[in-house]
Write a protein that holds these residues in place. Structure first.
Motif, mmCIF file in Angstrom:
data_model
loop_
_atom_site.group_PDB
_atom_site.id
_atom_site.type_symbol
_atom_site.label_atom_id
_atom_site.label_comp_id
_atom_site.label_asym_id
_atom_site.label_seq_id
_atom_site.Cartn_x
_atom_site.Cartn_y
_atom_site.Cartn_z
ATOM 1 N N ASP A 284 7.465 -7.341 -5.461
ATOM 2 C CA ASP A 284 8.748 -7.669 -4.822
ATOM 3 C C ASP A 284 9.152 -6.573 -3.842
ATOM 4 N N ASP A 285 9.183 -5.332 -4.335
ATOM 5 C CA ASP A 285 9.595 -4.214 -3.491
ATOM 6 C C ASP A 285 8.471 -3.742 -2.576
ATOM 7 N N LYS A 286 7.226 -3.961 -3.013
ATOM 8 C CA LYS A 286 6.049 -3.452 -2.300
ATOM 9 C C LYS A 286 6.133 -1.936 -2.100
ATOM 10 N N SER A 287 6.642 -1.260 -3.127
ATOM 11 C CA SER A 287 6.760 0.197 -3.074
ATOM 12 C C SER A 287 5.768 0.891 -3.998
ATOM 13 N N LEU A 288 5.089 0.132 -4.838
ATOM 14 C CA LEU A 288 4.032 0.636 -5.718
ATOM 15 C C LEU A 288 2.735 0.005 -5.261
ATOM 16 N N ASP A 289 1.747 0.818 -4.961
ATOM 17 C CA ASP A 289 0.478 0.313 -4.471
ATOM 18 C C ASP A 289 -0.200 -0.518 -5.556
ATOM 19 N N PRO A 290 -0.332 -1.851 -5.354
ATOM 20 C CA PRO A 290 -0.923 -2.689 -6.409
ATOM 21 C C PRO A 290 -2.387 -2.365 -6.681
ATOM 22 N N VAL A 291 -3.083 -1.781 -5.714
ATOM 23 C CA VAL A 291 -4.481 -1.413 -5.933
ATOM 24 C C VAL A 291 -4.592 -0.386 -7.054
ATOM 25 N N THR A 292 -3.611 0.516 -7.147
ATOM 26 C CA THR A 292 -3.682 1.560 -8.175
ATOM 27 C C THR A 292 -3.581 0.981 -9.576
ATOM 28 N N LEU A 293 -2.988 -0.190 -9.705
ATOM 29 C CA LEU A 293 -2.851 -0.803 -11.028
ATOM 30 C C LEU A 293 -4.202 -1.209 -11.613
ATOM 31 N N THR A 294 -5.219 -1.265 -10.780
ATOM 32 C CA THR A 294 -6.569 -1.604 -11.245
ATOM 33 C C THR A 294 -7.427 -0.359 -11.432
ATOM 34 N N GLN A 295 -6.868 0.821 -11.202
ATOM 35 C CA GLN A 295 -7.631 2.060 -11.234
ATOM 36 C C GLN A 295 -7.210 2.930 -12.412
ATOM 37 N N SER A 296 -8.045 3.906 -12.720
ATOM 38 C CA SER A 296 -7.689 4.890 -13.737
ATOM 39 C C SER A 296 -6.762 5.932 -13.134
ATOM 40 N N GLY A 297 -6.142 6.717 -14.004
ATOM 41 C CA GLY A 297 -5.256 7.765 -13.519
ATOM 42 C C GLY A 297 -5.969 8.769 -12.639
ATOM 43 N N SER A 298 -7.186 9.142 -13.021
ATOM 44 C CA SER A 298 -7.933 10.110 -12.224
ATOM 45 C C SER A 298 -8.369 9.527 -10.884
ATOM 46 N N ASP A 299 -8.553 8.196 -10.820
ATOM 47 C CA ASP A 299 -8.896 7.552 -9.556
ATOM 48 C C ASP A 299 -7.738 7.597 -8.563
ATOM 49 N N VAL A 300 -6.515 7.548 -9.077
ATOM 50 C CA VAL A 300 -5.330 7.512 -8.223
ATOM 51 C C VAL A 300 -4.943 8.911 -7.747
ATOM 52 N N MET A 301 -5.325 9.925 -8.498
ATOM 53 C CA MET A 301 -4.881 11.284 -8.192
ATOM 54 C C MET A 301 -5.212 11.741 -6.775
ATOM 55 N N PRO A 302 -6.421 11.483 -6.243
ATOM 56 C CA PRO A 302 -6.691 11.930 -4.869
ATOM 57 C C PRO A 302 -5.686 11.375 -3.861
ATOM 58 N N GLY A 303 -5.228 10.144 -4.074
ATOM 59 C CA GLY A 303 -4.226 9.573 -3.183
ATOM 60 C C GLY A 303 -2.905 10.316 -3.256
ATOM 61 N N PHE A 304 -2.530 10.723 -4.460
ATOM 62 C CA PHE A 304 -1.301 11.510 -4.630
ATOM 63 C C PHE A 304 -1.450 12.875 -3.960
ATOM 64 N N LEU A 305 -2.556 13.543 -4.207
ATOM 65 C CA LEU A 305 -2.767 14.870 -3.623
ATOM 66 C C LEU A 305 -2.952 14.800 -2.111
ATOM 67 N N GLY A 306 -3.424 13.645 -1.622
ATOM 68 C CA GLY A 306 -3.642 13.482 -0.192
ATOM 69 C C GLY A 306 -2.450 12.936 0.563
ATOM 70 N N GLY A 307 -1.344 12.659 -0.152
ATOM 71 C CA GLY A 307 -0.130 12.216 0.527
ATOM 72 C C GLY A 307 0.059 10.723 0.631
ATOM 73 N N SER A 308 -0.802 9.916 -0.026
ATOM 74 C CA SER A 308 -0.639 8.458 0.038
ATOM 75 C C SER A 308 0.515 7.969 -0.815
ATOM 76 N N TYR A 309 0.865 8.727 -1.856
ATOM 77 C CA TYR A 309 1.945 8.354 -2.765
ATOM 78 C C TYR A 309 2.865 9.554 -2.948
ATOM 79 N N ALA A 310 4.162 9.305 -2.827
ATOM 80 C CA ALA A 310 5.131 10.389 -3.025
ATOM 81 C C ALA A 310 5.294 10.704 -4.503
ATOM 82 N N MET A 311 5.043 9.695 -5.351
ATOM 83 C CA MET A 311 5.148 9.888 -6.799
ATOM 84 C C MET A 311 3.901 9.318 -7.459
ATOM 85 N N TYR A 312 3.635 9.836 -8.640
ATOM 86 C CA TYR A 312 2.415 9.487 -9.372
ATOM 87 C C TYR A 312 2.789 9.470 -10.849
#
Length: 431
Positions: free
Chosen positions: A248-276
């Motif tokens: 609805d909000d499209k503020s949470l990347d739906p792709v991350t919902l299919t990934q592990s926490g460690s898979d999402v971390m590079p996106g957080f460290l690289g600036g793709s997500y403001a929160m993790y």
């Protein structure tokens, strides 16, 4: 797929006969007096290098100080511990000292595979852990079948520079409501950057633990571990919020919902997500992997309508009932539980010690380190949850809850269909 260990009386008898030559069984008591020190086996699930090293150090120190009781350390894995224990219990080869978690061990305890270690634990160890946490490792008839060691919570990590760039203040205070998290995520979704990423490839633990913040119990459990399920609005509040943020909000990347926490971390460290959002143990990887200029923090504990409550699902140390050395094994566990040891283990994993003495020790050690004060605060409102005593929970989690939640987060089923799958799945197991 995991399976529960349901053995017939005959199989249990065979296991008992095999115990004498078991991996953790050791020699018969009358043999040990003439054949040297007692040897007990300890299967550890520590997996980060720092925690493995801390575990080895504790075992080495124990062995040096206790020449008559020697601990042999072996390595297990969180990935297959349940299935491994099923096999070990069936074959009479379980280690003396078993590392696991509270939500997994009650089923084994109800089948008689775990010893009551309560009589062997010191008053200091018992007094340093809250009644709520002890409740997670106590059977309906009052037996303590494990010592609770380290606790995980789910926290929100924040990129402070991303907040500043969006003109959003970093929240402070005692708690952060789920509604506020949703608003923050929308405010921080700018310039192709999502407000939040959340690795929920294995979603059940996160959902069922945080459901307590809305009063979502999921189960009504009897003393013998039998349970009925009730999936209502309180139980669905967290997954519904996550789904709304993604679709609805499209503020949470739906792709991350299919990934592990460690898979999402590079996106957080690289600036793709403001929160993790993830388990507090991920702070260890952030602290090791973040670029030097990366400014991060941990936000206040997430809170629902019932407050900043999460389930206390501690890692545990148990003794196999088949062990020939229950008392000596429990003595080692009591030593393992002292404040210095627990603080050392928690520091390696960025987890929260169940012991108040160890938390105080850890607070002193980490006073000047980023993130620790906020992480420890999330451990102040942990409570026992019914799912931890539901004997069939591991099977339901793997066969029904996890695939159902994955489908819901992929937007392929509705919330109502999710509730039906969770309910009918449980009924099919227990009916």
């Amino acid at each position: 797929m995991r399976r529960q260990a349901y053995l017939s009386a005959g199989a249990i008898a065979v296991a008992a006969l095999l115990a004498g030559c078991a991996f953790g069984g050791g020699a018969a008591p009358e043999e040990t007096a003439d054949e040297g020190p007692v040897e007990i086996t300890f299967q550890s699930l520590a997996y980060q290098d720092s925690t493995i090293a801390a575990t080895e150090e504790i075992v080495d120190r124990w062995n040096e100080e206790n020449p008559d009781i020697q601990v042999k350390l072996t390595q297990g894995s969180w990935d297959n511990v349940h299935d491994q224990l099923v096999t070990q219990f069936q074959g009479g080869t379980a280690p003396d000292v078993i590392h696991d978690e509270s939500s997994d061990i009650l089923g084994f305890a109800n089948q008689g595979y775990l010893a009551d270690i309560g009589p062997y634990l010191s008053d200091d160890v018992k007094g340093a852990v809250s009644d709520d946490v002890w409740e997670t490792v106590t059977t309906g008839d009052g037996k303590i079948i494990a010592a609770p060691t380290l606790l995980q919570t789910y926290v929100v990590f924040a990129n402070e520079d991303a907040f500043a760039a969006a003109g959003v203040d970093v929240p402070t205070g005692d708690e952060l409501s789920w509604d506020d998290l949703r608003d923050l995520s929308k405010d921080l979704t700018v310039d192709g950057q999502f407000g939040v990423g959340w690795g929920l490839k294995q979603p059940t633990a996160a959902i069922i633990n945080t459901a307590l913040g809305f009063g979502g119990d999921y189960f009504d459990v009897e003393d013998d571990g039998t349970a009925t399920i009730d999936v209502g609005e309180d139980e669905l509040a967290v997954p519904a919020t996550i789904h709304a943020m993604a679709y609805d909000d499209k503020s949470l990347d739906p792709v991350t919902l299919t990934q592990s926490g460690s898979d999402v971390m590079p996106g957080f460290l690289g600036g793709s997500y403001a929160m993790y959002v993830g388990g507090n143990f991920l702070a260890q990887q952030i602290s090791e992997s973040a670029p030097e200029e990366f400014n991060w923090t941990v936000l206040p504990p997430l809170a629902g309508s019932a407050g900043p409550v999460q389930a206390a699902n501690p890692q545990t140390m148990s003794v196999a009932a088949e062990s020939k050395h229950v008392e000596q094994s429990a003595q080692f566990i009591d030593y393992f539980m002292n404040a210095e040891n627990q603080a050392k283990l928690a520091l390696g994993d960025w987890l929260i010690p169940a012991s108040s003495d160890a938390r105080a020790e850890l607070e002193t050690q980490t006073a000047d380190q980023n993130g620790w004060a906020e992480l420890l605060k999330t451990g102040e409102n942990l409570s026992g949850a019914p799912f931890q005593k539901a004997s069939n929970y591991p099977q339901w989690k793997d066969q029904y809850a996890t695939p159902g939640l994955q489908q819901y987060f992929a937007n392929s089923i509705t919330r109502e269909q999710l509730a039906e799958q969770l309910t009918s799945g449980w009924d099919s197991i227990t009916g």
